[in-house]
Design an enzyme around this catalytic site. Structure first.
Site, PDB file in Angstrom:
ATOM      1  N   LYS A 216       0.831  -1.208   0.000  1.00 26.55           N
ATOM      2  CA  LYS A 216       0.000   0.000   0.000  1.00 26.55           C
ATOM      3  C   LYS A 216       0.866   1.259   0.000  1.00 26.55           C
ATOM      4  CE  LYS A 216      -4.243  -2.220   1.270  1.00 26.55           C
ATOM      5  NZ  LYS A 216      -5.234  -2.593   2.276  1.00 26.55           N
ATOM      6  N   ARG A 264      -2.769 -10.525   4.583  1.00 25.61           N
ATOM      7  CA  ARG A 264      -3.147 -10.597   3.165  1.00 25.61           C
ATOM      8  C   ARG A 264      -2.029  -9.948   2.361  1.00 25.61           C
ATOM      9  NH1 ARG A 264      -5.474  -7.222  -0.447  1.00 25.61           N
ATOM     10  NH2 ARG A 264      -6.940  -8.118  -1.953  1.00 25.61           N
TER      11      ARG A 264
HETATM   12  N1  PMM Z   1      -7.157  -4.400   0.810  1.00 30.69           N
HETATM   13  C1  PMM Z   1      -7.458  -4.451  -0.490  1.00 30.69           C
HETATM   14  C2  PMM Z   1      -8.410  -5.373  -0.977  1.00 30.69           C
HETATM   15  N2  PMM Z   1      -9.018  -6.234  -0.151  1.00 30.69           N
HETATM   16  N3  PMM Z   1      -9.346  -7.062   2.019  1.00 30.69           N
HETATM   17  C3  PMM Z   1      -9.086  -7.017   3.328  1.00 30.69           C
HETATM   18  N4  PMM Z   1      -9.722  -7.849   4.163  1.00 30.69           N
HETATM   19  N5  PMM Z   1      -8.177  -6.145   3.856  1.00 30.69           N
HETATM   20  C4  PMM Z   1      -7.511  -5.258   3.076  1.00 30.69           C
HETATM   21  O1  PMM Z   1      -6.709  -4.455   3.609  1.00 30.69           O
HETATM   22  C5  PMM Z   1      -7.785  -5.255   1.675  1.00 30.69           C
HETATM   23  C6  PMM Z   1      -8.721  -6.197   1.180  1.00 30.69           C
HETATM   24  C7  PMM Z   1      -6.792  -3.503  -1.445  1.00 30.69           C
HETATM   25  O2  PMM Z   1      -5.549  -3.980  -1.797  1.00 30.69           O
HETATM   26  P1  PMM Z   1      -5.163  -4.542  -3.270  1.00 30.69           P
HETATM   27  O3  PMM Z   1      -5.816  -3.586  -4.254  1.00 30.69           O
HETATM   28  O4  PMM Z   1      -3.694  -4.464  -3.273  1.00 30.69           O
HETATM   29  O5  PMM Z   1      -5.679  -5.935  -3.399  1.00 30.69           O
END
Ligand code: PMM
Length: 288
Positions: A216, A264
């Site tokens: 991020k 994650r």
């Molecule tokens: N961040 C993203 C997408 N899904 N789900 C959870 N549970 N927690 C998060 O912090 C989260 C998520 C956005 O990140 P990406 O675009 O890099 O997938």
């Protein structure tokens, strides 16, 4: 040496974004195949589960329609689950959640914590699978306008508690809920650091805790020069997205020490390394 047993490691949730900008070279089938192949690779690298998402939640991102989201994710979830891979579905839509659990997804990961789709809480209650309740205030197009808190940790905990009450009220088993502070969602960099520094308070709620900090933006600004005019790191000075995996792994190690249930991440090997090192340290110190 203590005989209290092994130190508990968080689960590694590998990220599989099935969005056109991630796997876009061929037609529909080629995209599905490439995504499934990437999911297999994440597991081979040590992921315990694969989080499949069909809608970008980047700050400012526009929404995709439901039919398109279903078209992207269902075949990928189905193929991975058929191979025995544990899959979570990253969606804010109840119909997508239901369709994916129908083809084998075992967890619903909703970045809106059930707020975006009024049907989601009842759907999750009837599906009876774990549900990730992330702290969220608005869709990506506007979420960064809402990054205002009196005390970010207290406020996020209180808003998550409100979501938990609403979900339990809709019939969801509280033991099924996983809390997520929502790193980067309606948060400044400072908010993200404060939340990560206070993960133990989320763990102390007694719920399982998921941390999603991988690659991020706030990790891109660490150690970079601050522009004196704005007080921020200029976009061209940010560490590139693919150069944020060491920083992510450091957050994974900190999440393990705080007692997180899962992290994650995009880059699975770096986080597995971070867990190995943390485990060795904690074992040597006798901590559990
Ligand atoms: N961040 C993203 C997408 N899904 N789900 C959870 N549970 N927690 C998060 O912090 C989260 C998520 C956005 O990140 P990406 O675009 O890099 O997938």
């Amino acid at each position: 040496m203590s005989d209290a047993g092994p130190v508990r490691r968080p689960l590694v949730m590998g990220i599989l974004n099935v969005t056109p900008d991630s796997f876009s070279d061929g037609g529909e089938h080629a995209t599905t195949e490439a995504a499934v192949e990437h999911g297999r690779r994440l597991v081979a690298q040590g992921a315990d589960l694969v989080d499949v998402g069909g809608e970008s939640t980047r700050p400012g991102a526009a929404r995709v329609d439901e039919a398109e989201e279903l078209r992207r994710v269902v075949p990928v979830v189905e193929a991975l689950a058929a191979e025995g891979i544990k899959v979570s579905i990253d969606t804010t839509r109840a119909r997508v959640a239901r369709a994916c659990v129908g083809v084998g997804a075992g967890i619903v990961n909703d970045v809106s914590g059930g707020l975006a789709d009024p049907v989601m809480p009842g759907t999750v209650a009837s599906l009876d699978v774990p549900f990730v309740v992330m702290h969220w205030r608005a869709h990506s197009a506007t979420m960064q306008n809402l990054a205002e808190y009196d005390d970010v940790v207290t406020d996020v905990l209180a808003e998550l508690d409100g979501r938990v009450r609403a979900l339990v009220g809709a019939g969801v088993d509280p033991a099924r809920l996983v809390l997520d502070p929502g790193i980067g969602f309606s948060k400044t960099a400072e908010h993200n650091w404060q939340l990560l520094a206070a993960l133990d308070r989320f763990v102390a709620t007694g719920s399982r805790v998921l941390v999603g900090a991988s690659r991020k933006r706030f990790l891109g600004s660490v150690g970079r020069p601050v522009d004196p005019a704005t007080g921020e790191v200029a976009p061209h000075d940010l560490r590139p997205v693919d150069a944020r995996d060491v920083a992510t792994a450091v957050v994974s190690a900190a999440s393990m020490r705080a007692g997180a249930w899962a992290v994650r991440v995009h880059d699975v090997p770096a986080t597995v390394d971070a867990f190995d090192v943390t485990q060795a340290l904690l074992t040597a110190s006798g901590a559990r």
